[in-house]
Design an enzyme around this catalytic site. Sequence first.
Site, PDB file in Angstrom:
ATOM      1  N   ASN A 159       0.706  -1.242  -0.081  1.00 25.74           N
ATOM      2  CA  ASN A 159       0.171   0.068  -0.080  1.00 25.74           C
ATOM      3  C   ASN A 159       0.719   1.181  -0.052  1.00 25.74           C
ATOM      4  O   ASN A 159       0.362   2.245  -0.602  1.00 25.74           O
ATOM      5  CB  ASN A 159      -1.033  -0.096   1.080  1.00 25.74           C
ATOM      6  CG  ASN A 159      -0.170  -0.087   2.517  1.00 25.74           C
ATOM      7  OD1 ASN A 159       0.680  -0.714   2.746  1.00 25.74           O
ATOM      8  ND2 ASN A 159      -1.238   0.194   3.624  1.00 25.74           N
ATOM      9  N   GLU A 260       4.022  -4.658  12.647  1.00 19.06           N
ATOM     10  CA  GLU A 260       3.197  -3.389  12.331  1.00 19.06           C
ATOM     11  C   GLU A 260       2.031  -4.281  11.613  1.00 19.06           C
ATOM     12  O   GLU A 260       2.045  -4.258  10.363  1.00 19.06           O
ATOM     13  CB  GLU A 260       3.562  -2.236  11.705  1.00 19.06           C
ATOM     14  CG  GLU A 260       2.739  -0.982  11.835  1.00 19.06           C
ATOM     15  CD  GLU A 260       2.208  -0.652  10.496  1.00 19.06           C
ATOM     16  OE1 GLU A 260       0.716  -0.924  10.639  1.00 19.06           O
ATOM     17  OE2 GLU A 260       2.640  -0.197   9.764  1.00 19.06           O
ATOM     18  N   CYS A 294      -3.382   1.101   6.997  1.00 17.83           N
ATOM     19  CA  CYS A 294      -3.654   0.461   8.233  1.00 17.83           C
ATOM     20  C   CYS A 294      -4.291   1.307   9.224  1.00 17.83           C
ATOM     21  O   CYS A 294      -4.633   0.713  10.250  1.00 17.83           O
ATOM     22  CB  CYS A 294      -2.362  -0.356   8.789  1.00 17.83           C
ATOM     23  SG  CYS A 294      -0.823   0.837   8.849  1.00 17.83           S
ATOM     24  N   GLU A 472       7.923   2.230  14.670  1.00 16.60           N
ATOM     25  CA  GLU A 472       8.936   2.786  13.479  1.00 16.60           C
ATOM     26  C   GLU A 472       8.923   4.433  13.787  1.00 16.60           C
ATOM     27  O   GLU A 472       7.714   4.948  13.938  1.00 16.60           O
ATOM     28  CB  GLU A 472       8.402   2.374  12.162  1.00 16.60           C
ATOM     29  CG  GLU A 472       8.401   0.883  12.033  1.00 16.60           C
ATOM     30  CD  GLU A 472       7.815   0.204  10.694  1.00 16.60           C
ATOM     31  OE1 GLU A 472       8.595  -0.527  10.323  1.00 16.60           O
ATOM     32  OE2 GLU A 472       6.816   0.825  10.015  1.00 16.60           O
TER      33      GLU A 472
END
Length: 493
Positions: A159, A260, A294, A472
């Site tokens: 994505n 993640e 997400c 992150e």
Amino acid sequence: MSLSISNDSLLPGRNYIDGAWVDAADGTTFPVSDPATDAVFTQVPNSGAEDAKRAVDAAQKAFASWRKVPAKQRAAIIKRWNDLIVAHTEDLGKLISREQGKPLAEGKGEVLYAASYVEWFAEEATRTNGEIIPAPVPGRRMYALREPVGVIAAVTPWNFPAAMIARKIAPALAAGCTVVCKPAEDTPLTSLALVKLAEQAGVPAGVLNIVTASRENTPAVVDVWLDDARVRKITFTGSTPVGKHLARRSADTLKKLSLELGGNAPFIVFDDADLDAAVEGLMISKFRNGGQTCVCPNRVYVQAGVHDAFVEKLAARVGALVVGPATSASSQIGPMINARAVEKIERHVRNAVENGAKVVVGGTRVQSEQCTSANYFAPTVLIHATPSMDCSCEETFGPVVPVTRFETEADVIAQANATPFGLAAYFYSTDVRRIWRLADALESGIVGVNEGALAAEAAPFGGVKDSGYGREGSTHGLEEYMHIKYVCQGQLD
């Protein structure tokens, strides 16, 4: 509008292992298609176990020297990488739009977003400071050092093919680690282009390696890295089931993990909210990349007193969105990534309607003279959504907004937290006391308060519960690639 790029060197079309662009060991390839048309436009290596092992061999060999390169020199190389990414924004943006489908403005925006992480970690490379610990007895010196973990395996999603690889590779290189990487099979070209620019920036041979693989071959590649004790960390962005599989398989070699994973973000609008700001925040957070993010809101809760007014404002905005390919300058929502994605969206809408929801806007696929593939879906608003519907329980990953009416703060907190996931959450309110209560009560790694755009290179990004662990971005993102060594020296008196 053409999506052809001007610099053909950004299309190496091969794996990069130990400083060389090479084909898969068995010479096979797999196709890359444009989701706007479903037309195949190139082929890349279909790597297997042998290619994965060669990549680890190269990374392990290079680690011995790369970890000793002074942080200031590593930072300079990473900074050159950032400069090259920014200089190629137009071409990289077109490449993203071609293989991923998002509108060109978003493609170019993603390039700059990716570069922001590269620049941030270039600067952070020189700040991996240790600690001097006060000794409890005379004649002793105690200190803690931060050292690179070792070889990192990065598995990235489709994505955000530029941003996801940048925010994994940049901190790894900054920490002194070496990398093996496998990009998503749907979007390998952007990742290969970024590695090409890293090569031009001066990243030494073996420090950064990338192999491409089809969906069918991916397990064979990743299994090699899971089984190899030389790979000391896995960083992965993707689905929760895959993340759990990686965690289980990493146990035998006790790898460090950054995961993640999936989300099911609530977006809450209270009676006292600024409705125009809330609608704008939802538009930004939900429809970026066609809802294929997400952290995009998956469940929208609106308090009873403003429910109808909010839905009316939202429906007007959503209904005006332009669906089309990236080759059209007016497009705001591009195609979904593939047929599987659209089928899931259709299933969620159908299930909602069958269980009492009402479609206010959208609800169907889009086909037109411009939208020639079956991958386009109309931006959709549903009302009367309930917790048992598929769209409330699963991550839709598409441009669908299911709206649920709620009465009390306690009720909506319970509904928002009634999910195994905990990546992002959003709420809109002007009550300062409520803001503090909600920020504390919501079970998620990221909370947006009167704000729909959350991500920033200086902020920690990650979730709790089934949305994974590790962070992150930010200084915490660099720490994920390091471990601490304690040194105690005696006999100094």
